[in-house]
Design an enzyme around this catalytic site. Structure first.
Site, mmCIF file in Angstrom:
data_model
loop_
_atom_site.group_PDB
_atom_site.id
_atom_site.type_symbol
_atom_site.label_atom_id
_atom_site.label_comp_id
_atom_site.label_asym_id
_atom_site.label_seq_id
_atom_site.Cartn_x
_atom_site.Cartn_y
_atom_site.Cartn_z
ATOM 1 C CE LYS A 14 -3.912 1.825 2.757
ATOM 2 N NZ LYS A 14 -4.760 1.572 3.946
ATOM 3 C CB SER A 35 -8.257 3.308 3.113
ATOM 4 O OG SER A 35 -7.355 2.729 4.055
ATOM 5 C CB SER A 74 -8.391 0.375 5.908
ATOM 6 O OG SER A 74 -9.192 1.522 5.802
HETATM 7 N N1 GLN Z 1 -13.215 3.584 6.697
HETATM 8 C C1 GLN Z 1 -12.636 4.020 7.934
HETATM 9 C C2 GLN Z 1 -12.231 5.478 7.805
HETATM 10 O O1 GLN Z 1 -12.530 6.038 6.823
HETATM 11 C C3 GLN Z 1 -11.441 3.170 8.279
HETATM 12 C C4 GLN Z 1 -10.247 3.524 7.505
HETATM 13 C C5 GLN Z 1 -9.051 2.726 7.871
HETATM 14 O O2 GLN Z 1 -9.141 1.692 8.511
HETATM 15 N N2 GLN Z 1 -7.896 3.248 7.498
HETATM 16 O O3 GLN Z 1 -11.638 6.055 8.660
#
Ligand code: GLN
Length: 476
Positions: free
Chosen positions: A66, A141, A165
């Site tokens: 990532k 994400s 995410s």
């Molecule tokens: N969807 C959640 C957010 O927008 C989690 C994101 C994540 O785990 N990085 O914060």
């Protein structure tokens, strides 16, 4: 499609060890596929042929990473314009360790800007498409990592998980995603979003690959004082049953919760049947505060983000907008460099931390966080594992939730509480379900969670279930 790209990482490793497969050939097959991909999964890919070393024990297996992990000399953007052109002078510990264990960097994957999002539509470099249905999101994400592994553009990948995410995109793409215990893997060199929640972990085709990757990347790190590692290391999973394991299901935090699609609920109920068939004892547990996880998370995570993102000022990293007056330069850089969701979080977080509101918002959210952690601790006195659906829905259409941040935030309803409690959780593909509006069936994930630092047990149980589910689905 190249048959080499169908192998799991462990299968490829066995063939390389047996002398039946050349790791350079494997790397090039992936590098060519990644360079020509059309899902938007990658932001940078290695040239075929430009492979670097690759020693024991992982023998040159390619790894997608990532774009939130710093990689020395290679652009690292965290999905943001503000880091365009940033080439870190060092490599994140997790990536460096895997390199020392013999993997070779295949590419950097697309992601929601600063890991804020659940659909990968918040990337400054365009969305990622779900390989199962390109009109749908891969989740976020870590959407680029999930799409790459599911779409056979990488054997495995690294992601990060602050509130879901890794697990949510794994579920939406029909692969395995593990968020380790907070403190199992170093955060050094992982661009910070919400430091008390961020953890990195594997996205893989199966549970054995997740164990293999975690085994090499976990461990204490002098550069991250919150990282202690997993005391007895990680063993590769071998379990084929769940005999003697007590598995908890929380009524208000399961398939019966509001907003869970009927197809997802049906797969979850079938999974409970499989757990029983494998000898697991399913019982009802209580997690009375878990439903408040999202509310607490959206105070705490933005609060931490507003502090962490203060460093992007046009002076130290990446892009700069305009010269002259310093304050005006900061403002122009941050206005032009950050996307809408990041700005929303910085404003939310700054407000929650402002004097006069600090205790009402941040203080209250911290107390909810403690309650949630206590709920899990109590439940684990009677249960070895707790299971939930990973995501309330299957993959949704691109654009379906971009206008409604609240609907987007609810994608992480089931994953956020484990992040707040700091405990490990894994998503395993459990079956397929048709989306509510009809259309081809899409993957559904089952989430398993267990007490802190019990990854070996968690992976073992997930492995037994994975074999029993025999999920053969793959994007066509
Ligand atoms: N969807 C959640 C957010 O927008 C989690 C994101 C994540 O785990 N990085 O914060």
């Amino acid at each position: 499609m190249n048959e080499l790209r169908e192998l799991t990482a462990a299968e490829a490793l066995r063939r390389i060890e047996a002398g039946d497969l050349d790791s350079d050939e494997l790397f090039d097959a992936y590098a060519e596929a990644a360079a020509g991909e059309e899902l938007g999964a990658y932001l940078w890919t290695a040239e075929p042929g430009s492979r670097g070393a690759g020693g024991e024990p992982l023998r040159g297996l390619p790894l997608a990473v990532k774009d939130i992990f710093c990689t020395e000399g290679i652009q690292t953007t965290a999905g943001s314009r503000i880091l365009e052109g940033y080439r870190p002078p060092y490599t994140a510990t997790a990536v460096r360790r895997l390199g020392e264990a013999g993997v070779r960097l295949l590419g950097k994957t697309n992601m929601d800007e600063f890991a804020m999002g659940s659909s990968n539509e918040n990337s400054a470099y365009g969305p990622v498409r779900n390989p199962w249905d390109e009109s749908r999101v891969p989740g976020g994400s870590s959407g680029g990592s999930a799409a790459a592994v599911s779409g056979r553009l990488a054997p495995w990948a690294l992601g990060t998980d602050t509130g879901g995410s890794i697990r949510q995109p794994a579920a939406l793409c029909g692969i395995v995603g593990l968020k380790p215990t907070y403190g199992a893997v170093s955060r050094y060199g992982m661009i910070a979003f919400a430091s008390s929640l961020d953890q990195c972990g594997p996205l893989t085709r199966d549970v054995a690959d997740a164990a293999l990757l975690l085994r090499e990347m976990q461990g204490p790190d002098p550069c991250d004082s919150t990282c202690v590692g997993i005391e007895n290391g990680v063993e590769l999973p071998s379990r084929r049953d769940l005999a003697g394991l007590r598995v908890g299901v929380a009524r208000d935090f399961s398939h019966e919760a509001e907003g869970v699609e009927p197809g997802v609920a049906a797969v979850f109920e079938r999974s409970l049947g499989v757990i029983r068939e494998l000898g697991g004892e399913v019982g009802e547990c209580e997690l009375p505060h878990a439903e408040h996880g999202i509310s607490a998370y959206y105070v705490l995570a933005p609060a931490e983000a507003s502090a962490n993102l203060a460093r992007y000022d046009g002076v130290r990293y990446g892009m700069r907008a305009g010269n002259g007056d310093l304050t005006a330069m900061y403002e122009r850089t941050r206005s032009a460099g950050f996307g809408a969701e990041v700005k929303r979080r910085v404003m939310l977080g700054t407000y929650a931390l402002s004097s006069g509101y600090y205790d009402a918002y941040y203080g209250t959210a911290q107390r909810v966080r403690t309650r949630i952690a206590d709920d899990f601790a109590q439940a684990f006195e009677a249960f070895d594992l707790i299971v939930t659906p990973t995501s309330p829905t299957v993959a949704f259409e691109l654009g379906a939730r971009t206008k409604d941040p609240l609907a987007m935030y609810l994608s992480d309803y089931f994953t956020v509480p484990m992040s707040l409690a700091g405990i490990p959780a894994i998503s395993v593909p459990a079956g397929l379900a048709a989306p509510p509006g009809g259309g081809p069936e899409l993957p559904v994930g089952l989430q398993l969670t267990s007490p802190a630092f019990t990854e070996t047990k968690l992976l073992d149980a997930a492995h037994a279930l994975e074999k029993a589910f025999a999920f053969e689905g793959r994007p066509s």
